[in-house]
Motif scaffolding. Sequence first.
Motif, PDB file in Angstrom:
ATOM      1  N   ALA A   1      -6.311  -5.265   4.049  1.00 48.13           N
ATOM      2  CA  ALA A   1      -4.959  -4.748   3.856  1.00 48.13           C
ATOM      3  C   ALA A   1      -4.486  -3.844   4.984  1.00 48.13           C
ATOM      4  O   ALA A   1      -3.309  -3.822   5.307  1.00 48.13           O
ATOM      5  N   GLY A   2      -5.397  -3.089   5.586  1.00 44.63           N
ATOM      6  CA  GLY A   2      -4.922  -2.115   6.556  1.00 44.63           C
ATOM      7  C   GLY A   2      -5.594  -2.135   7.905  1.00 44.63           C
ATOM      8  O   GLY A   2      -5.154  -1.443   8.834  1.00 44.63           O
ATOM      9  N   ILE A   3      -6.668  -2.915   8.064  1.00 41.97           N
ATOM     10  CA  ILE A   3      -7.403  -2.898   9.324  1.00 41.97           C
ATOM     11  C   ILE A   3      -6.513  -3.309  10.495  1.00 41.97           C
ATOM     12  O   ILE A   3      -6.588  -2.744  11.585  1.00 41.97           O
ATOM     13  N   GLY A   4      -5.640  -4.285  10.252  1.00 37.77           N
ATOM     14  CA  GLY A   4      -4.766  -4.755  11.324  1.00 37.77           C
ATOM     15  C   GLY A   4      -3.816  -3.686  11.835  1.00 37.77           C
ATOM     16  O   GLY A   4      -3.390  -3.727  12.996  1.00 37.77           O
ATOM     17  N   ARG A   5      -3.478  -2.710  11.000  1.00 40.15           N
ATOM     18  CA  ARG A   5      -2.590  -1.632  11.430  1.00 40.15           C
ATOM     19  C   ARG A   5      -3.261  -0.757  12.476  1.00 40.15           C
ATOM     20  O   ARG A   5      -2.580  -0.102  13.267  1.00 40.15           O
ATOM     21  N   VAL A   6      -4.576  -0.734  12.484  1.00 37.43           N
ATOM     22  CA  VAL A   6      -5.324   0.046  13.467  1.00 37.43           C
ATOM     23  C   VAL A   6      -5.673  -0.820  14.674  1.00 37.43           C
ATOM     24  O   VAL A   6      -5.465  -0.428  15.824  1.00 37.43           O
TER      25      VAL A   6
ATOM     26  N   MET B   1       0.841  -1.183   0.000  1.00 34.45           N
ATOM     27  CA  MET B   1       0.000   0.000   0.000  1.00 34.45           C
ATOM     28  C   MET B   1       0.887   1.248   0.000  1.00 34.45           C
ATOM     29  O   MET B   1       2.056   1.202   0.396  1.00 34.45           O
ATOM     30  N   SER B   2       0.345   2.355  -0.432  1.00 31.01           N
ATOM     31  CA  SER B   2       1.121   3.577  -0.551  1.00 31.01           C
ATOM     32  C   SER B   2       1.523   4.103   0.821  1.00 31.01           C
ATOM     33  O   SER B   2       0.910   3.780   1.850  1.00 31.01           O
ATOM     34  N   GLN B   3       2.539   4.937   0.818  1.00 33.92           N
ATOM     35  CA  GLN B   3       2.976   5.556   2.073  1.00 33.92           C
ATOM     36  C   GLN B   3       1.851   6.384   2.679  1.00 33.92           C
ATOM     37  O   GLN B   3       1.670   6.420   3.895  1.00 33.92           O
ATOM     38  N   ARG B   4       1.070   7.033   1.829  1.00 31.50           N
ATOM     39  CA  ARG B   4      -0.055   7.837   2.313  1.00 31.50           C
ATOM     40  C   ARG B   4      -1.057   6.958   3.067  1.00 31.50           C
ATOM     41  O   ARG B   4      -1.526   7.322   4.151  1.00 31.50           O
ATOM     42  N   SER B   5      -1.390   5.795   2.492  1.00 33.78           N
ATOM     43  CA  SER B   5      -2.348   4.908   3.158  1.00 33.78           C
ATOM     44  C   SER B   5      -1.779   4.349   4.454  1.00 33.78           C
ATOM     45  O   SER B   5      -2.478   4.303   5.479  1.00 33.78           O
ATOM     46  N   ARG B   6      -0.521   3.932   4.435  1.00 37.40           N
ATOM     47  CA  ARG B   6       0.087   3.410   5.665  1.00 37.40           C
ATOM     48  C   ARG B   6       0.087   4.474   6.756  1.00 37.40           C
ATOM     49  O   ARG B   6      -0.257   4.194   7.905  1.00 37.40           O
ATOM     50  N   ALA B   7       0.486   5.676   6.394  1.00 37.19           N
ATOM     51  CA  ALA B   7       0.557   6.746   7.390  1.00 37.19           C
ATOM     52  C   ALA B   7      -0.830   7.079   7.939  1.00 37.19           C
ATOM     53  O   ALA B   7      -1.008   7.270   9.144  1.00 37.19           O
ATOM     54  N   GLY B   8      -1.819   7.126   7.032  1.00 36.22           N
ATOM     55  CA  GLY B   8      -3.171   7.438   7.486  1.00 36.22           C
ATOM     56  C   GLY B   8      -3.717   6.389   8.438  1.00 36.22           C
ATOM     57  O   GLY B   8      -4.342   6.717   9.456  1.00 36.22           O
ATOM     58  N   LEU B   9      -3.482   5.122   8.132  1.00 38.36           N
ATOM     59  CA  LEU B   9      -3.943   4.052   9.011  1.00 38.36           C
ATOM     60  C   LEU B   9      -3.199   4.065  10.335  1.00 38.36           C
ATOM     61  O   LEU B   9      -3.782   3.813  11.398  1.00 38.36           O
ATOM     62  N   ASP B  10      -1.909   4.366  10.304  1.00 41.67           N
ATOM     63  CA  ASP B  10      -1.140   4.430  11.548  1.00 41.67           C
ATOM     64  C   ASP B  10      -1.613   5.580  12.427  1.00 41.67           C
ATOM     65  O   ASP B  10      -1.620   5.473  13.664  1.00 41.67           O
ATOM     66  N   VAL B  11      -1.986   6.701  11.811  1.00 42.07           N
ATOM     67  CA  VAL B  11      -2.536   7.827  12.583  1.00 42.07           C
ATOM     68  C   VAL B  11      -3.831   7.398  13.272  1.00 42.07           C
ATOM     69  O   VAL B  11      -4.056   7.692  14.454  1.00 42.07           O
ATOM     70  N   LEU B  12      -4.688   6.681  12.534  1.00 43.15           N
ATOM     71  CA  LEU B  12      -5.931   6.207  13.147  1.00 43.15           C
ATOM     72  C   LEU B  12      -5.629   5.269  14.311  1.00 43.15           C
ATOM     73  O   LEU B  12      -6.300   5.321  15.360  1.00 43.15           O
ATOM     74  N   GLY B  13      -4.629   4.389  14.146  1.00 44.41           N
ATOM     75  CA  GLY B  13      -4.242   3.514  15.245  1.00 44.41           C
ATOM     76  C   GLY B  13      -3.755   4.294  16.445  1.00 44.41           C
ATOM     77  O   GLY B  13      -4.055   3.943  17.597  1.00 44.41           O
TER      78      GLY B  13
END
Length: 379
Positions: free
Chosen positions: A172-177, A23-35
């Motif tokens: 793809a990203g739910i686990g990051r949160v 996933m893009s850096q933007r998506s990773r960063a956004g999901l990490d912020v939500l986490g």
Amino acid sequence: MSEAKSEATGTQAVRMPVASQTMSQRSRAGLDVLGGILKFTSVATREAARQDFETSPEGRALTEAHATGTADTPEAIAERVDKAKDLAASLPNYRMERFAQRYVAEEMMNRNLVAAEEMRAMHEHLDSLPVNSAGGSLALDPEAPLPDWYEGIHFHLAPIGVDGYDLGTKGAGIGRVFRYGGFAAVPPGSNIGGQRIDVVKQFRRRDHKRILEIGCGSVFTLLAISKVFPEAELIGCDLNGRGLKEGHRLAEKMGLKVDLRQCDARTTGEADESVDAIFSYAVHHEAPVPVNREMFAEAFRILKSGGEIVISDPPPFRAVDMFTAVLLEWDNDHREEPYFRETCLANWEDELRAAGFIEVEAYGLGAQSYPWVTRAVKP
């Protein structure tokens, strides 16, 4: 998708575009912020809200009444929860913490959809590759109608619904949160993978040879079962055909032999007394209480004499403190969990006894009575 000739073999090798591999850096960063938001608010803001609630005169009285009223009727408990909910809604810290919960829950699902689309080419490529068979099976029934209590509900605020999106099972990203815990009934700092294994270990016996998981979704809980019962034949059933298809492919890749089937847990297709043990994890709050009664009746029918059932679901209101009960009740209206309230007011021990089970027990394994386990034996 580009192709390049392999120097070693001279054959055409598929090379994935870099942008599709992750996933893009933007998506990773956004999901990490939500986490990060979830982690902070579920600890600091929630604790401040709890103190506001429990130190107020009305909150103190409700907390004491709830602590001593665990044997009250569901109607009395519901009335107390409603009063506590109204009080909590008047407290700024509670409103802020709940705002964060709703924002994270909704935005996480939307961002996960974007992240999955970013990796669509990779997912489609991986899904097209053959896998070594582990010997499992997949039986789908795409023509089977969804029950009315299930159809049309976007559980957990999934923007396109449980079954309406072809990449919805990729996660793809739910686990990051979610890795931080602190959502719904799951306390902050929880190890969700470890909790699954802890619940599986609540079976009294270790000689079960044929185990069925109802509402299996993918195969992550079946994997936990295989770690505790490595020699057992594993079966999983679920209504979600997409999830089963993804789970089958994942199981085959991992070498995990499981038989998956798309069916209603009230009509498993199993013969009478054909299963040694039945397991469920975070399933029963997704269905109305009358539907759960039918599930328990089916479980009783297919279990052998001496067979066990172990289920884990959010704890009932009576098993948690007053403020935590308010947090649980909130999910009913704000996280697309339309049966949360009625199942938190239910008593699975009594329902299992009514179905014919004996040696019924219910207890919490961790903080805030989560995971909450109910287990029983067929005589």
